[in-house]
Write a protein that holds these residues in place. Structure first.
Motif, mmCIF file in Angstrom:
data_model
loop_
_atom_site.group_PDB
_atom_site.id
_atom_site.type_symbol
_atom_site.label_atom_id
_atom_site.label_comp_id
_atom_site.label_asym_id
_atom_site.label_seq_id
_atom_site.Cartn_x
_atom_site.Cartn_y
_atom_site.Cartn_z
ATOM 1 N N LEU A 112 -26.625 -47.804 15.684
ATOM 2 C CA LEU A 112 -26.284 -48.908 14.784
ATOM 3 C C LEU A 112 -27.210 -48.930 13.574
ATOM 4 C CD1 LEU A 112 -25.619 -51.782 17.346
ATOM 5 C CD2 LEU A 112 -23.934 -50.616 15.925
ATOM 6 N N ASP A 113 -28.303 -48.192 13.660
ATOM 7 C CA ASP A 113 -29.266 -48.189 12.566
ATOM 8 C C ASP A 113 -29.844 -46.779 12.432
ATOM 9 O OD1 ASP A 113 -30.731 -49.222 10.526
ATOM 10 O OD2 ASP A 113 -31.773 -50.743 11.713
ATOM 11 N N ALA B 222 -19.440 -43.514 13.904
ATOM 12 C CA ALA B 222 -18.542 -44.553 14.414
ATOM 13 C C ALA B 222 -17.785 -44.026 15.629
ATOM 14 C CB ALA B 222 -17.568 -44.982 13.321
ATOM 15 N N ARG C 5 -20.145 -43.990 18.637
ATOM 16 C CA ARG C 5 -20.324 -45.352 19.173
ATOM 17 C C ARG C 5 -19.094 -45.753 19.994
ATOM 18 N NH1 ARG C 5 -22.336 -46.550 13.926
ATOM 19 N NH2 ARG C 5 -20.342 -47.460 13.321
ATOM 20 N N ARG C 6 -17.918 -45.393 19.454
ATOM 21 C CA ARG C 6 -16.668 -45.801 20.098
ATOM 22 C C ARG C 6 -16.452 -45.080 21.423
ATOM 23 N NH1 ARG C 6 -12.633 -43.995 16.307
ATOM 24 N NH2 ARG C 6 -12.315 -42.162 17.618
ATOM 25 N N ARG D 91 -12.282 -53.435 23.288
ATOM 26 C CA ARG D 91 -13.061 -52.184 23.359
ATOM 27 C C ARG D 91 -12.291 -51.039 22.703
ATOM 28 N NH1 ARG D 91 -16.038 -48.429 23.346
ATOM 29 N NH2 ARG D 91 -17.268 -47.509 25.005
ATOM 30 N N ARG E 203 -10.066 -51.405 20.252
ATOM 31 C CA ARG E 203 -9.512 -51.835 18.958
ATOM 32 C C ARG E 203 -9.501 -50.681 17.947
ATOM 33 N NH1 ARG E 203 -7.784 -52.017 14.922
ATOM 34 N NH2 ARG E 203 -7.598 -53.647 13.338
ATOM 35 N N TYR E 204 -10.532 -49.864 17.990
ATOM 36 C CA TYR E 204 -10.600 -48.759 17.024
ATOM 37 C C TYR E 204 -10.461 -47.398 17.722
ATOM 38 C CZ TYR E 204 -12.041 -52.560 14.063
ATOM 39 O OH TYR E 204 -12.050 -53.753 13.388
ATOM 40 N N ALA E 205 -9.952 -47.428 18.946
ATOM 41 C CA ALA E 205 -9.793 -46.198 19.729
ATOM 42 C C ALA E 205 -8.331 -45.759 19.684
ATOM 43 C CB ALA E 205 -10.226 -46.465 21.164
#
Lengths: 401, 231
Positions: B60-61, B84, B87-88, B113, B115-117
């Motif tokens: 995240l950073d 991204a 992370r996903r 979980r 949503r972007y998969a």
């Protein structure tokens, strides 16, 4: 970027539901702006059409001389003698004129204009006779109590040729119905003199007007004189001749206005610009206020949803996803508000069109172009907050509870 | 335990934040390696840099110094889109404040979980229902998040993190808002997840959680010391 429609719609609906108060405020602000813009579009569209229609109504080969109304009687009027002068010196032209009196109908329902005129008026004003006939030489010579009514007045009073139309309790036989064209633009001096108006009654000018008004104007005075050129190419020359005739000491009318088809168009354009600048300014102000509310809604929405932004990024959203999420939310509210505003404006105009003193035009463009402009402005106001949302650090966002 | 291929390796990692009075160094020369199956506790007082370390580890950073290898990929060379995707697909996160969408049901929160998969809605709901079942919340799957207890919310958050099995689960003070009974249930759940092969990096200042973990990292003044845990 993965852009499935269903979750995106869900996200938008959830985002808008999360702040119903602010959503409603933005919705109202934008809807009012879109409604104002839609009305403006209707009116300016109508004015544009009206400008060309007025040119046609007025007659492309016609010029007129008018004098602004003046009750003092001190100024020199246009007189019937001017008509005779023009007819004698401009062979081949058609010359007519009228004196107008605003009246209330005897039924008390319809204000209209009483126009005292001669038999040549149909030759200079290209109006359509829808029934019967116009005033003729015999009517004038015999001072017959006959009247030709405009179509709108006849329809409103439910009168047909052969019926009696009462003017200040004096009975007149209706001899014809005429479509006077120009509508809803009778509020300026210019149009009062030039336009018969939607509701008009024409009677022979040999009838004395003293029973319709307490004030009896100087004998044979006229509000307007119309001249139809003998040929289109002769118009400029004949106009110059007419000006020269009116410049003679005996016939001088110092404050007379000379109206040509170009002058008509120019005046309409002045109206159009006035409306565009005033109503347009109000509409844009409403839209700017709506946009500012929308922007504040978005900023506050984003501030309150910082943890959600962090969560989305931790679940694999890119910055573009976040920007798009807030942009689409704002576009959804803007589109809905713009459609609601434009449709409400159109419904209101349709409902009250008969009572409005402005011309209206109900085209598809006047419905959808204001919506498109509103949505574009909404998008413009949303870009900055959406970009801010996309720049939020996920680490900071997740720390925010 | 596979010690050859670490999931996460931090080499000489440092992190500074720019402030009005100049940069503030939060982490110094951090060297941490986490392998599959590790259950690592990261403890330390408030402000010691635990959350910053967790944010760096969970992609995240970005560190201001040093390198991070995640699943054998050097993170500073990866595009934002690839980060991204990592992370996903390969991480799961559990937070102290749960970060559930309060107007949505437990099932919808867990399905978020995905949503972007690439998984479709039906598949996402099937996997979400299975995850809720694993954490013992099948019965409240259709309850709105804001009507759930703290323990239920945290278990929902864990279900969301494991609905798509990650390589590593990051948990930041996951029991910070829970009572002792719920804390024990959550830690047992973490142990169960860990036994299935998912590595866990758990940041906490609660020493009572240490017995549930296999390794213990102590964060003090931006440095990390590894303490051997007694069996």
């Amino acid at each position: 970027m993965n852009l499935p429609i269903h979750p995106m719609l869900r996200d938008i609906a959830a985002g808008l539901r999360s702040h119903p108060g602010r959503t409603l405020l933005s919705f109202l602000g934008i809807a009012v702006g879109a409604a104002a813009l839609s009305i403006l579009w209707n009116v300016t569209d109508a004015l544009r059409l009206k400008a060309s229609q007025m040119q046609t109504d007025f007659g492309v080969n016609t010029f007129s001389i008018i004098r602004p109304p003046d009750d003092s009687g001190e100024r020199r009027p246009i007189r019937r003698a001017h008509l005779r002068l023009l007819a004698a010196n401009l062979p081949g032209t058609a010359v007519s004129g009228w004196q107008a009196y605003p009246l209330e109908s005897d039924t008390g329902r319809n204000p209209y204009r009483l126009l005292i005129t001669d038999q040549h008026l149909p030759a200079v004003r290209p109006w359509k006779l829808t029934a019967g006939r116009f005033i003729d030489r015999t009517d004038i010579a015999l001072r017959r109590p006959v009247a030709a009514l405009s179509k709108t007045l006849a329809d409103r009073e439910n009168i047909r040729p052969g019926d009696t139309f009462s003017i200040r309790l004096a009975p007149f036989t209706v001899i014809g119905i005429i479509d006077t064209g120009m509508t809803s633009l009778d509020t300026s001096d210019f149009n009062t003199a030039l336009s018969a108006g939607e509701r008009a009654a024409f009677i022979p000018w040999s009838l004395a007007p003293n029973w319709v008004t307490d004030y009896v104007p100087p004998e044979e005075s006229l509000d307007a004189v119309f001249v139809r050129a003998s040929t289109p190419s002769a118009m400029t020359r004949e106009l110059a001749t007419a000006r020269a005739l009116f410049a003679q000491p005996d016939h001088l009318v110092p404050d007379a206005e000379w109206i040509t088809p170009e002058t008509v168009t120019q005046r309409i354009r002045q109206w159009q610009h006035l409306i565009e600048w005033s109503a347009g300014g109000i509409a844009l102000l409403c839209l700017a206020l709506g946009g500012a509310t929308l922007m504040s809604l978005m900023v506050s929405n984003i501030t309150e949803r910082i943890p959600e932004i962090g969560l989305r990024i931790s679940l694999g959203a890119s910055r573009a996803h976040i920007v798009l999420l807030f942009l689409l939310e704002s576009l959804a509210i803007t589109t809905l508000a713009a459609l609601a505003g434009a449709l409400t404006a159109r419904a209101t105009l349709l409902l009250f069109r008969a009572h409005l003193p402005i011309p209206l035009s109900f085209t598809a463009a006047s419905l959808f172009l204001p919506v498109a402009l509103t949505v574009a402005l909404g998008a413009l106001f949303s870009i900055w907050p959406a970009l801010i949302a996309g720049r939020i650090s996920p680490a900071e966002a997740l720390r925010n509870d | 335990m596979n010690r050859t291929q670490p999931i996460l390796a931090m080499h000489h990692v440092g992190k500074s934040f720019a402030t009005a009075v100049g940069p503030v160094r939060v982490l110094n020369d951090i060297n941490v390696t986490i392998y599959p199956g590790d259950f690592v506790a990261l403890s330390g007082p408030s402000g010691s840099g635990k959350t910053t370390l967790l944010n760096l580890a969970s992609l995240l950073d970005h560190p201001t110094e040093g390198d991070i290898l995640f699943d054998a990929q050097l993170t500073r060379t990866l595009s934002p889109e690839t980060l991204a995707m990592l992370r996903r697909e390969k991480t799961g996160m559990v937070f102290q404040h749960f970060h559930l969408l309060s107007r949505r049901t437990a099932l919808e929160n867990v399905a978020f979980r995905f949503r972007y998969a690439p998984e479709g809605r039906t598949e996402a709901h099937r996997l979400a229902a299975a995850a809720l079942d694993r954490v013992g919340l099948a019965a409240v799957a259709h309850r709105t998040a804001r009507l759930m207890s703290g323990g239920e919310m945290q278990r929902t958050a864990i279900a969301r993190a494991i609905a798509k099995p990650p390589l590593i689960l990051f948990a930041d003070e996951p029991t910070g808002n829970l009572d002792s009974e719920n804390t024990a249930r959550i830690m047992e759940l973490f142990q169960q997840i860990n036994r299935e092969g998912i590595a866990i990096l758990l940041a906490t200042h609660n020493k009572a959680l240490l017995p549930f973990c296999s390794r213990h990292l102590i964060c003090t003044d931006g440095h990390i010391i590894e303490e051997t845990l007694s069996a």
